[in-house]
Design an enzyme around this catalytic site. Sequence first.
Site, PDB file in Angstrom:
ATOM      1  N   ASN A  67       0.882  -1.168   0.000  1.00 14.38           N
ATOM      2  CA  ASN A  67       0.000   0.000   0.000  1.00 14.38           C
ATOM      3  C   ASN A  67       0.919   1.217   0.000  1.00 14.38           C
ATOM      4  OD1 ASN A  67      -1.822   2.027   0.436  1.00 14.38           O
ATOM      5  ND2 ASN A  67      -2.680   1.172   2.330  1.00 14.38           N
ATOM      6  N   ARG A 121      -2.713  -2.091  -3.337  1.00 13.02           N
ATOM      7  CA  ARG A 121      -3.885  -1.241  -3.211  1.00 13.02           C
ATOM      8  C   ARG A 121      -3.760  -0.155  -4.282  1.00 13.02           C
ATOM      9  NH1 ARG A 121      -5.492   3.004   1.550  1.00 13.02           N
ATOM     10  NH2 ARG A 121      -7.613   3.328   0.843  1.00 13.02           N
ATOM     11  N   HIS A 144     -12.621   3.473  -0.414  1.00 14.63           N
ATOM     12  CA  HIS A 144     -12.522   2.586   0.758  1.00 14.63           C
ATOM     13  C   HIS A 144     -13.210   1.237   0.499  1.00 14.63           C
ATOM     14  CE1 HIS A 144     -11.963   6.420   3.316  1.00 14.63           C
ATOM     15  NE2 HIS A 144     -10.797   5.815   3.218  1.00 14.63           N
ATOM     16  N   ARG A 197      -8.849  16.516   4.913  1.00 13.89           N
ATOM     17  CA  ARG A 197      -9.652  16.771   3.701  1.00 13.89           C
ATOM     18  C   ARG A 197     -11.005  17.379   4.083  1.00 13.89           C
ATOM     19  NH1 ARG A 197      -9.266  10.893   1.301  1.00 13.89           N
ATOM     20  NH2 ARG A 197      -7.483  10.449   2.625  1.00 13.89           N
ATOM     21  N   GLU A 251      -7.802  -4.269   5.263  1.00 16.05           N
ATOM     22  CA  GLU A 251      -7.709  -4.092   3.810  1.00 16.05           C
ATOM     23  C   GLU A 251      -6.586  -4.946   3.223  1.00 16.05           C
ATOM     24  OE1 GLU A 251      -7.744  -0.044   5.149  1.00 16.05           O
ATOM     25  OE2 GLU A 251      -8.685   0.580   3.276  1.00 16.05           O
TER      26      GLU A 251
END
Length: 394
Positions: free
Chosen positions: A9, A94, A182, A242, A380
């Site tokens: 990732n 990812r 996500h 963000r 993940e």
Amino acid sequence: MTKAILVLNAGSSSLKFSVYELASGEHLHLLANGQIEGIPGAPHFKVTDHDGNILLEERWDADVKMDHAYSLKQLSGFLRSRYQALDLLGVGHRVVHGGARYAAPVRVNAAIMTELESFIPMAPLHQPHNLAAIRAVSAINPTVPQVACFDTAFHSTQEPLAQLFGLPYAYFERGVRRYGFHGLSYEYVAAAMRQQQPEIAAGKVVIAHLGNGASMCAVHNGKSVASSMGFTALDGLLMGTRSGDLDPGVVLYLLQHEGLDAQQIEDLLYKRSGLLGLSGISSDMRVLLGNSEPRAKLAVDYFIRRISLELGALAASMQGIDALVFTAGIGENSAEIRRRVCLEAAWLGIRVDDAANDAGKSCISSADSSCSAWLIATNEELMIARHTLAELTR
Ligand code: AMP
């Protein structure tokens, strides 16, 4: 030989990795994981085993020219010296954006890489680093199969109505649509829910992925129906740095009247807004919860408000809700945020069980809740390893 899958990732300043051993019965067992942080800057390489014991910790000279190529060379050196008998079956990555085309993981080749590069403008802070890691692995080991696993893919089941913006339709056809992100986390949590609570997983579930990046997803019978993130990973909830949901007129105003150019606006929306921008203190929820300044409280209050509003919208998209699931850094670790979100959602029939919530139990709602609430840790990396294995053995 130990058959293994490496999961990567790659971000702008870090390379996270996990090594899974393929044990008997196709079971994936975590051998080691870790990260190389501070790319470029003051690099720090740390690896731990399955039980969290440190296998390696190194700090390098800040003058070293750090990039993903250098980091991967170090990682590959570590893997060779630690696991002499490692048979690397493949590398799973990812990759944040798969565009409208990729609804499932894909084994990469040169043509696919060119296409994935065309999605960079839609994920400018993530996609270039994801792809740089794929190129760096090819440079070290050109024959190892590499699989791209997309954060957008899980949402490909959404109806066009959930993907639209109110722009001229030609923009939708050109790819300006809601993709949702996500997805690897939602897919993992939905699968865990199916295993643990199959009846509830067959119903209407909202999953709240509350981490540094944050979003929510309406999942009906295991399939994504709607999500809070849209065209880019900026939309929806307030995040660490963000902005989340914003009137597009604000962007025009910043351009036309505040003298900001596109690069400055990108920097503002991705890196200087969110919890950090509102509080002026930190993007880290732990810091804000422990701070008594009014602006720290304001940032947390707005974080909760945005989650509550999004929860109502996602419940409406399914015409109801049977369960709310919390996951990711804040969702998994902050009993206070979970409690406050549940209190705001009393109108949906959620009654939080304070003792279960404080203890971090799996079910955190009381028996008289008509909508149950859950805590499920996401993974993940394991999802990527599963996809990579499936793709390689197809
Ligand atoms: P993630 O991006 O999923 O790693 O989540 C990072 C976020 O989780 C940061 O905002 C952390 O402050 C937050 N976090 C981690 N542990 C806790 C905790 N015990 N209480 C509140 N927030 C936490």
